[in-house]
Design an enzyme around this catalytic site. Structure first.
Site, PDB file in Angstrom:
ATOM      1  N   GLU A 210       0.818  -1.228   0.000  1.00  0.00           N
ATOM      2  CA  GLU A 210       0.000   0.000   0.000  1.00  0.00           C
ATOM      3  C   GLU A 210       0.851   1.278   0.000  1.00  0.00           C
ATOM      4  O   GLU A 210       0.947   1.989   1.011  1.00  0.00           O
ATOM      5  CB  GLU A 210      -0.957   0.007   1.191  1.00  0.00           C
ATOM      6  CG  GLU A 210      -1.998  -1.089   1.114  1.00  0.00           C
ATOM      7  CD  GLU A 210      -3.104  -0.944   2.168  1.00  0.00           C
ATOM      8  OE1 GLU A 210      -2.875  -0.242   3.170  1.00  0.00           O
ATOM      9  OE2 GLU A 210      -4.177  -1.543   1.980  1.00  0.00           O
TER      10      GLU A 210
ATOM     11  N   GLU B 239      -6.385  -8.112  -0.323  1.00  0.00           N
ATOM     12  CA  GLU B 239      -6.833  -8.138   1.075  1.00  0.00           C
ATOM     13  C   GLU B 239      -8.302  -7.727   1.136  1.00  0.00           C
ATOM     14  O   GLU B 239      -8.731  -6.823   0.416  1.00  0.00           O
ATOM     15  CB  GLU B 239      -6.062  -7.111   1.919  1.00  0.00           C
ATOM     16  CG  GLU B 239      -4.587  -7.343   2.012  1.00  0.00           C
ATOM     17  CD  GLU B 239      -3.886  -6.264   2.863  1.00  0.00           C
ATOM     18  OE1 GLU B 239      -4.569  -5.488   3.553  1.00  0.00           O
ATOM     19  OE2 GLU B 239      -2.647  -6.211   2.814  1.00  0.00           O
TER      20      GLU B 239
HETATM   21  C1  GAL Z   1      -4.328  -2.762   5.072  1.00  0.00           C
HETATM   22  C2  GAL Z   1      -2.884  -3.192   5.245  1.00  0.00           C
HETATM   23  C3  GAL Z   1      -2.779  -4.401   6.140  1.00  0.00           C
HETATM   24  C4  GAL Z   1      -3.626  -4.220   7.361  1.00  0.00           C
HETATM   25  C5  GAL Z   1      -5.050  -3.929   6.953  1.00  0.00           C
HETATM   26  C6  GAL Z   1      -6.011  -3.765   8.102  1.00  0.00           C
HETATM   27  O1  GAL Z   1      -4.428  -1.445   4.651  1.00  0.00           O
HETATM   28  O2  GAL Z   1      -2.302  -3.485   4.005  1.00  0.00           O
HETATM   29  O3  GAL Z   1      -1.422  -4.600   6.492  1.00  0.00           O
HETATM   30  O4  GAL Z   1      -3.110  -3.172   8.122  1.00  0.00           O
HETATM   31  O5  GAL Z   1      -5.064  -2.744   6.237  1.00  0.00           O
HETATM   32  O6  GAL Z   1      -7.305  -3.449   7.651  1.00  0.00           O
END
Ligand code: GAL
Length: 685
Positions: free
Chosen positions: A173, A322
């Site tokens: 990110e 994710e």
């Molecule tokens: C994302 C990040 C992850 C984790 C997640 C939590 O933005 O890539 O490492 O922090 O958020 O929602």
């Protein structure tokens, strides 16, 4: 025949997923799969087996590892320890689980930033960031790039030929910029390369305004707050190029030591706008993004558009790297998605072209900033309630993989999206509620509903495949982009320009013509004046009676064949009775300008008109409001995906008999409960 072909793909895909010694896949992705973010470095090795067993049971086919593990991978400078990771990858393989290897540059170890403080980023107020969180590095620092490259290279040497490793995620990110002296010099050099001479820069930024003229490159400041619009846009472009080169350093290191079958991507963030994603995506095999609802529930329009945006970065299917297993920890109120919603969301992802959905995270570290985040197993190492829903998604993906393999959403309609334009509007909104993403979504919602598939692409993308191209708030219009659009119309396409289009040059300066600038002649009309609105103004015409909110442009038609489609009613006097939408036929093509922010019903009629005029003839299926309907296809067959987001059950009559992919058999009508999903194939075996 077709069924056999599908069965063969399925066999191949599953054989490579399930074989006891996992063969390397020849393709850069596996067809359809779920995965999880797994952090073996946070747990004793004796625990890994249990984790992987539970994952395998849930049909998890890949883990993403490593992206925050630098201090375990290189505990002190030049001392690398990757043996534990080799063992983790090997064990994953034994459980038929592939690995996406993350490079750990988003969280440098403490020894590194202590020894090389120049690698810490400088915040906009001049203070240095510190260790203790993440993303504290300076993306422009040559030293940091060198250290991150060395780390990526080590990983590539170790895992670039590992059959269990299917691909790579660079960093995590991209977000934070740095404003220190090195960056400033780099920015000035970047400007010099772009503008050549200060005279050119001064002229294009109109620096005689407020005595901003520069007589030396060193005088030019960094940053993008309250500055000259040309300076701010340049800064954002520099930021984007710098992310690209930062990423490229690691990509090159990996490519030099890895097999071409391994993909390289990074996890982006939907509508996040602090760099130009089209620039950064260029060096990736496919795009990926982190899809979090945060507070509230799945908004299929906004979320669907973010998927389509991501698919548009490289104009191909993508991964959701994710997503939340229920809830996050970083909203104001971190409500959970309702039971069934995680599954509905996963299928909604696939419907828009996702080939994989990854859950963040498998298990929470026992300490650290994210203790409250949703997971699949609890702090005791056993499944939490959402685990079984995710396992159901995994099982369904396995069942559907062969049917969806090689398919993608194929659109006849495109929306143009540009970071330049979003930045330009956001810096000078003129009406504080004017959000360019909302403007895009006002078109997207109806286009998607009526046409079923919509691409979101950059203004320089090839457009000839589209029957209709809609450009909401295309504020900055470079000569090259204008040329692409003019060509599109001349070749017979229908171009619809939305409010605020064609106002700025490539330097974020005002076009020397009124809007839509270089497209004025083609349109045979222009924007006479724009007005930020205190309250909605009425509208009437071809698309019925409605209103425009936030913004209204008074249009004028200069060519005899430019028609007025809509007019404003009584409002501020200036707008009363004036054109609000105009259109002109150009050979077999058409150009339309809409100066109003159309309310939902009027937009629905406008879109109906656009699709009819452009001869877009979507599949005739009567889809109830609140049911998401999408199509993925390849040359042989179509897969239809329905997701019911309504509280109540819905019945849908299908125009043809189809194969029920998830349940088997043929169907010609559906009954879908709350959050229920149906996946159908046009291929009847
Ligand atoms: C994302 C990040 C992850 C984790 C997640 C939590 O933005 O890539 O490492 O922090 O958020 O929602």
């Amino acid at each position: 025949m077709k069924y056999k072909a599908i069965a063969a793909i399925f066999y191949f895909a599953m054989a490579s997923l399930a074989g006891s010694s996992m063969a390397a896949t020849s393709s850069k992705t596996i067809p359809l799969s779920i995965g999880v973010a797994w952090y073996p470095e946070q747990w004793p090795e004796s625990r890994w087996e249990d984790d992987l067993t539970l994952m395998e049971k849930a049909h998890v086919h890949w883990v993403r590892v490593g992206e925050f593990a630098w201090s375990r991978m290189e505990p002190s400078e030049g001392v690398y320890d990757l043996d534990w990771l080799v063992r983790a990858v090997e064990l994953a393989g034994k459980h038929h689980i592939f690995v996406v290897m993350g490079t750990p540059s988003a969280s440098p170890p403490a020894w590194l930033t202590q020894k090389y403080p120049e690698t810490l980023r400088t915040k906009e107020d001049g203070r240095k960031d510190e260790h203790g969180n993440r993303q504290q590095f300076d993306w422009s620092s040559p030293k940091y790039r060198e250290l991150a490259r060395a780390m990526a290279e080590r990983l590539a040497v170790r895992f670039g030929h590992d059959p269990n490793v299917i691909g790579w995620q660079i960093d995590n990110e991209y977000a934070e910029q740095s404003f220190g002296p090195t960056t400033r010099t780099q920015f000035q050099q970047w400007l010099k390369a772009r503008y050549g001479t200060l005279d050119n820069l001064n002229q294009r930024w109109a620096t005689s305004y407020w005595s901003q003229s520069y007589t030396a490159w060193e005088q030019i400041p960094v940053g993008a707050t309250r500055g000259n619009p040309g300076l701010m846009l340049s800064w954002q472009r520099f930021v984007s190029d710098t992310w690209r080169s930062y990423q490229k350093v690691q990509i090159d290191a990996i490519r030099a030591h890895s097999e071409p079958r391994q993909f390289i991507t990074t996890n982006m963030m939907g509508f996040f706008d602090r760099y130009d994603h089209y620039t950064v995506a260029q060096d990736l095999d496919f795009a990926a993004w982190d899809d979090y609802v945060g507070q509230g529930h799945l908004d299929p329009t906004r979320n669907g558009a973010a998927h389509d945006l991501t698919r548009g970065f490289l104009r191909k299917n993508f991964w959701v790297m994710e997503t939340q297993p229920g809830f996050v920890n970083w909203s104001q109120d971190n409500n959970a998605l309702d039971k069934g919603e995680v599954r509905a969301m996963a299928w909604h992802d696939v419907a828009h072209g996702a080939d994989a959905v990854g859950y963040w995270q498998w298990r929470s570290a026992l300490n650290g900033q994210e203790e409250y985040h949703g997971t699949l197993i609890g702090s005791d190492g056993t499944p939490v309630p959402v685990y079984s829903e995710v396992a159901q998604v995994g099982a369904e993906f396995d069942r559907a993989a062969a049917w969806l393999s090689g398919t993608e959403p194929q659109a006849e309609v495109a929306i143009l999206h540009s970071y330049d334009s979003r930045w330009a509007v956001n810096w000078q909104r003129h009406n504080q509620s004017y959000d360019p993403v909302d403007a895009l979504l006002s078109y997207y919602k109806q286009l998607r509903r009526q046409a079923h598939t919509v691409d979101i692409v950059a203004p320089l993308a090839p457009l000839s495949r589209y029957k209709l191209v809609v450009a909401p708030a295309l504020n900055v219009l470079s000569d090259g982009e204008a040329k692409n659009l003019i060509e599109y119309v001349r070749q017979g396409g229908h171009l619809v320009l939305g409010q605020r289009s064609g106002m700025k040059t490539v330097d974020n300066a005002l076009q020397p013509q009124r809007q839509p600038g270089p497209l004025t002649e083609l349109l045979g009309g222009r924007v006479e004046q724009y007005y930020a609105l205190e309250s909605p103004v009425p509208l009437d015409g071809q698309w019925g009676s409605g209103s425009s909110k936030l913004w209204a442009e008074q249009l004028g038609a200069s060519a005899p064949d430019t028609e007025v489609l809509m007019r404003y009613g009584r409002s501020n006097g200036w707008l009363d009775g004036q054109p609000a939408a105009i259109t002109r036929r150009v050979g077999n093509g058409r150009i339309t300008y809409i100066g109003a922010w159309l309310d939902g019903m009027t937009m629905s009629h406008a879109v109906e008109w656009m699709l009819t005029d452009a001869k877009v003839r979507p599949v005739a299926v009567d889809v109830p409001e609140g049911v998401e309907f999408s199509i993925r296809r390849d040359a042989q067959h179509e897969v239809w995906i329905f997701v019911n987001l309504n509280a109540g059950a819905q019945r849908i009559k299908l125009p043809q008999t189809m194969t029920d992919v998830l349940h088997g058999g043929n169907v010609n009508q559906l009954s879908l409960d709350h959050f229920d999903v149906s996946v159908l194939s046009s291929n009847v075996p």
